[in-house]
Structures are given as structure tokens and as C-alpha cells.
Write an enzyme that holds these catalytic residues in place. Structure first.
Site, short mmCIF file in Angstrom:
data_model
loop_
_atom_site.label_atom_id
_atom_site.label_comp_id
_atom_site.label_asym_id
_atom_site.label_seq_id
_atom_site.Cartn_x
_atom_site.Cartn_y
_atom_site.Cartn_z
CG ASN A 11 40.36 33.05 42.71
OD1 ASN A 11 40.06 34.16 42.91
ND2 ASN A 11 39.12 33.65 43.38
CB CYS A 71 38.71 39.76 39.92
SG CYS A 71 39.39 37.62 40.97
N GLY A 72 42.50 39.53 40.24
CA GLY A 72 43.81 39.38 39.65
C GLY A 72 43.85 38.17 38.76
CG ASN A 160 39.52 44.28 44.77
OD1 ASN A 160 40.91 44.84 44.68
ND2 ASN A 160 39.24 43.25 44.04
CG HIS A 162 43.14 44.10 48.59
ND1 HIS A 162 43.01 42.95 49.28
CD2 HIS A 162 43.47 44.43 47.99
CE1 HIS A 162 42.26 42.87 47.59
NE2 HIS A 162 42.84 43.60 47.29
CD GLU A 211 38.82 37.35 47.17
OE1 GLU A 211 38.41 37.71 46.39
OE2 GLU A 211 39.48 36.01 46.44
CB CYS A 220 42.88 36.89 46.66
SG CYS A 220 42.39 38.43 46.09
N GLY A 221 44.52 37.41 43.52
CA GLY A 221 45.73 37.66 42.83
C GLY A 221 45.50 39.52 43.40
N GLY A 223 44.66 40.59 45.78
CA GLY A 223 45.32 40.99 47.31
C GLY A 223 46.59 40.19 47.40
#
Length: 277
Positions: A11, A71-72, A160, A162, A211, A220-221, A223
Site C-alpha cells: 500500500n 490509513c493504517g 473510514n 468498510h 478502496e 489496507c490497514g 480494512g
């Protein structure tokens, strides 16, 4: 403009030091640098800025210029950036994001950060807070019809939104076709990130992710965190799970007593450079 290209499980983002670079229009810059033909090439732009609430502030922008709350994978790379570039000597730092202040524990080998453990905070399950339009207070294993096929989704926000759905085989998934139809479905007022999950065993899952604003990414962290929460809520896994993504593995722990999710994973520099903007 000086930049650093970094990635966590594939990512990838362009990182810019906001202490030394003043960017007038980061949304437009994100579109430019993300372009893999005419820019640098990335899933988006992350600005590392000063904060009056934490050690640092992270502002992240998707490839289409829209700003995301969290954003992880990106925040782990922020930790590596500030430590490796001697902006801090602490191995536990706080980072302000639009979804709150996150605490990060840095695993340092030599004088470089190798992996980072992030306290991702509590999952949000209330439908109106995710947000997802539903007559249920929480959307857990609820049906949605996409392309005349019924999927069961569990909706979780980790800062965010999901939607997690469970499928038999992630390898054969036509994500380029189905992903946008989830993302732009009318029940998701802010669009949605969609995780397609294959259960391997009680401690391992495979994940592909679409995403919002970026399309399919290698990882995606947030996610991965949301997916493990969804797995636990649906009694499909234990609360400590290895998430196997296209770009690598993340280790996620959902502590139900604390109602907190922890994510551990790598952070790596791809290259540094200068670009004319």
C-alpha cells in the site's frame, strides 16, 4: 518538492514533510503524484504535519484527491519516516488523524524502524455512524444485492467506512467489475471501502480490497482491522488473526474487553527524490 515513496504491504504513498514543505493544494497534488504514468505513482499522498494535540499530524489523500480520515498502512510509514529522519527519538509516538489520535509503538532494529504496532482505537458499528443506510442499528451479516447476486455484508468504521463480505475464493474474484458497484451503491452515502474475505482457518484470512477513490490496492490497514472485527462478530475466527493481503501479511488483534483493535505490520522506504510541481 522533496518526497519519500514508502509502502506498507504494498500500500504505497508519497510522503511529504509538512514541516519543511508548504503545500497550497494537497488534493490536487495527490492526483498528480499518484499518477503512475505522469507522476510518481502511488495510492495517494500523505502529509506529515505539525500538531498541537500529538507528536505529529497525518493528512492523507486518495489518488483521486479526496481526503481520507485514516490509513493504517500509511500511519506505520509515518512512524518510520519521523524516526528514521530523526524528527523524534521516541519509540512510542502519537499521531493526530481526522479519526482521532493514534498511539504507535515502533520496533527499531539498528537505527531504523522495521515494524510498527498501532492502537487503531475502537470499531464503530452503528449504521448511521459508519455510515450505511439501514433500518437496523448495526449492519452485521445483512444482505445486499449487487449485479443480481446477493452478498452478506458487515459494516464497520475504523475512522473510514468498510463493508466486509465473505466469499469462497479471493483469487478468482473479478474485483475490477464488482468493486465500483459496492463503492458507489446508494446505501453508502460517503461511498465505501469493500473487503472480500476468504476464511483460511480460525487464525488466518485472505483479503482483497477495493478502496474508494483508489480502486484495488495491495493492502489496507483499516480494512484489515475492520475485517477481523467482522470475522469475530460473525464467529468465523478467533480475535488474533493473520490477514494475508496481496502485498504481505498484517497481524490484527481485536481486544473485545477493551473494544480496541491493534495492528502490527511492516513499513519500508521505496525511494526518495525531488519532483517539479
Amino acid at each position: 518538492m522533496e518526497f519519500t515513496k514508502m509502502e506498507g504491504c504494498g500500500n504505497d504513498y508519497v510522503y511529504v514533510n509538512g514541516f519543511t514543505n508548504k503545500i497550497e493544494n494537497p488534493n490536487k497534488l495527490a492526483e498528480f503524484v499518484s499518477n503512475r504514468n505522469f507522476g510518481i505513482g502511488s495510492d495517494g499522498l500523505i502529509m506529515i504535519n505539525p500538531s498541537n494535540k500529538a507528536d505529529f499530524r497525518m493528512n492523507m489523500y486518495n489518488a483521486d484527491g479526496s481526503e481520507g480520515k485514516m490509513c493504517g498502512n500509511g500511519i506505520r510509514c509515518v512512524a518510520k519516516y519521523v524516526y528514521d529522519n530523526k524528527m523524534t527519538d521516541k519509540t512510542t509516538i502519537t499521531v493526530e488523524t481526522l479519526s482521532g489520535i493514534k498511539t504507535l509503538v515502533l520496533n527499531v532494529e539498528g537505527d531504523k524502524v522495521k515494524t510498527v504496532r498501532v492502537d487503531m482505537g475502537s470499531p464503530i458499528l452503528e449504521a448511521k455512524e459508519v455510515p450505511v443506510i439501514s433500518d437496523k442499528e448495526q449492519v452485521i451479516d445483512e444482505p445486499i444485492t449487487i449485479d443480481n447476486r446477493e452478498y452478506k455484508i458487515t459494516c464497520v468504521s475504523m475512522g473510514n467506512p468498510h463493508a466486509i463480505t465473505f466469499i469462497d475464493d479471493t483469487d478468482s474474484l473479478d474485483i475490477e467489475s464488482i468493486g465500483p458497484k459496492f463503492e458507489k451503491n446508494e446505501i453508502f452515502p460517503d461511498r465505501i471501502n469493500t473487503e472480500f474475505i476468504q476464511i483460511v482457518d480460525r487464525n488466518t484470512i485472505k483479503m482483497r480490497v477495493w478502496e474508494r477513490g483508489s480502486g484495488e490496492t495491495l493492502a489496507c490497514g483499516t480494512g484489515a482491522c475492520a475485517s477481523v472485527v467482522a470475522c469475530v462478530l460473525n464467529n468465523l475466527t478467533e480475535d488474533k488473526v493473520t490477514v494475508k493481503l496481496l502485498g504481505g501479511d498484517l497481524f490484527i488483534e481485536y481486544n473485545r474487553e477493551e473494544n480496541t483493535v491493534y495492528m502490527t505490520g511492516p513499513a519500508r522506504v521505496s525511494f526518495v527524490g525531488n519532483i517539479e510541481i
